[in-house]
Design an enzyme around this catalytic site. Structure first.
Site, mmCIF file in Angstrom:
data_model
loop_
_atom_site.group_PDB
_atom_site.id
_atom_site.type_symbol
_atom_site.label_atom_id
_atom_site.label_comp_id
_atom_site.label_asym_id
_atom_site.label_seq_id
_atom_site.Cartn_x
_atom_site.Cartn_y
_atom_site.Cartn_z
ATOM 1 N N HIS A 243 13.210 39.020 -2.540
ATOM 2 C CA HIS A 243 14.795 39.200 -3.125
ATOM 3 C C HIS A 243 15.173 38.094 -4.207
ATOM 4 C CE1 HIS A 243 15.112 42.258 -0.034
ATOM 5 N NE2 HIS A 243 14.612 41.389 0.582
HETATM 6 C C1 BDR Z 1 18.976 38.778 1.280
HETATM 7 O O1 BDR Z 1 19.235 38.380 2.748
HETATM 8 C C2 BDR Z 1 18.350 37.350 2.905
HETATM 9 O O2 BDR Z 1 17.838 37.690 4.233
HETATM 10 C C3 BDR Z 1 17.313 36.960 2.061
HETATM 11 O O3 BDR Z 1 17.230 35.466 1.986
HETATM 12 C C4 BDR Z 1 18.481 37.563 0.689
HETATM 13 O O4 BDR Z 1 19.236 36.795 0.103
HETATM 14 C C5 BDR Z 1 18.459 40.158 1.074
HETATM 15 O O5 BDR Z 1 19.179 41.060 1.596
#
Ligand code: BDR
Ligand code: CA
Length: 314
Positions: A243
């Site tokens: 992400h």
């Molecule tokens: C987001 O949530 C966190 O678990 C990850 O680092 C990312 O920023 C994804 O939903």
């Protein structure tokens, strides 16, 4: 080359946060001014520690790391050890950090930096809950027009939710902060699950990172092999979504991505859909555009960029 762009990363590391930070540290297009940490994936005591470990890994013990809010503005903290592990950065064994924790509060650092640097020069890349950014906006509204842009990882539309059926984790944890940020008038680029779910840490991509042969490549491969197991089981995919580095990659190579300007509103009332990002993708309302919402990327170019850049680190 044009002047590097000044950046503050606001983060809750997190293995994918780690890759975003490393990509920024490895990229000459970016002048990383500081790293501000927030409670999210794990509590603040761990996110600030993890950010410092990542700076050590990159050989950047000079980097300024700040601790910010240890909880969301209104709601109780929700964490994600089930995804990131007990430390938040499970996978490699990283030593206790030499990079110091700065004494100043992260919110004060954000405010001071925006007031000190030329107006319109500093980009913010929030890749965790938006608590620190919203608090800075509330405490110092004079800094809001001085922000060049906000490039954030958060929300979802067609992919809907990953922490509840309706909400993405970063927005769900602090929807009230997200509402403040999306209403701020600052130019926002949003990296929702719709794009990040196309950036999968496939076996061959992780192997290429490991094959760099430097300590960063090996540590990142170990992080991603831990991180992806949760999403692989959930989605049945080869690899999990990477992400947070989408934000930094956008600064370096925006032509990797595709999106459209939309109106985005945040649900803060309904218990059922709390933290949902309501994106007017089809432009069916007359609400004004407040974000460039990214929906697609060239995943091969994205992973090549990360691999090339991480090869320049220790
Ligand atoms: C987001 O949530 C966190 O678990 C990850 O680092 C990312 O920023 C994804 O939903
Ligand atoms: Ca994150």
């Amino acid at each position: 080359m044009t002047q590097p762009q000044s950046l503050i990363i606001d983060t809750d590391p997190g293995q994918d946060d780690a890759v975003a930070i490393l990509l920024a540290l490895a990229s000459p297009e970016i002048n990383l001014l500081g790293i501000t940490t927030v409670a999210g994936n794990v509590p603040l005591a761990l996110t600030q520690l993890n950010a410092r470990k990542i700076c050590d890994l990159a050989g950047r013990t000079d980097m300024q790391v700040f601790a910010g809010l240890d909880r969301p503005l209104v709601r109780p903290l929700v964490t994600a050890e089930h995804v990131h592990g007990r430390t938040g950065l499970d996978g490699p064994v990283l030593p206790d950090p030499e990079t110091p924790l700065q004494e100043q509060h992260a919110v004060d650092y954000i405010i001071d930096t925006l007031r000190r640097e030329p107006a319109g020069s500093v980009t913010l890349a929030p890749i965790g809950p938006l608590s620190n950014i919203a608090m800075a906006m509330q405490r110092a509204p004079d800094t809001i027009p001085r922000i060049r842009q906000i490039i954030l990882m958060g929300g979802a539309y067609f992919e809907v939710g990953n922490i509840t059926p309706a909400a993405e984790f970063n927005i769900y944890v602090d929807p009230h902060a997200a509402q403040i940020v999306f209403a701020s008038g600052v130019p926002i680029t949003m990296m929702p699950l719709d794009v990040t779910h196309k950036a999968l840490t496939r076996t061959d991509r992780v192997a290429a990172l490991r094959a760099i042969g430097n300590r960063t490549g090996v540590a990142v491969a170990e992080m991603l092999e831990f991180f992806e197991r949760f999403d692989e089981a959930k989605y049945g995919s080869d690899g999990g979504p990477l992400h947070d580095p989408c934000t930094v990659a956008w600064m370096i190579a925006p032509d990797i991505f595709n999106g459209r300007p939309c109106n985005v509103e945040i649900e803060t009332a309904s218990p059922l859909t709390m933290g949902m990002t309501v994106v007017d993708w089809w432009q069916v309302s007359s609400r004004p555009h407040n974000a460039l919402v990214i929906g697609d990327l060239d995943a091969d170019r994205f992973f090549s960029l990360i691999t090339e850049r991480l090869a320049t680190l220790p």
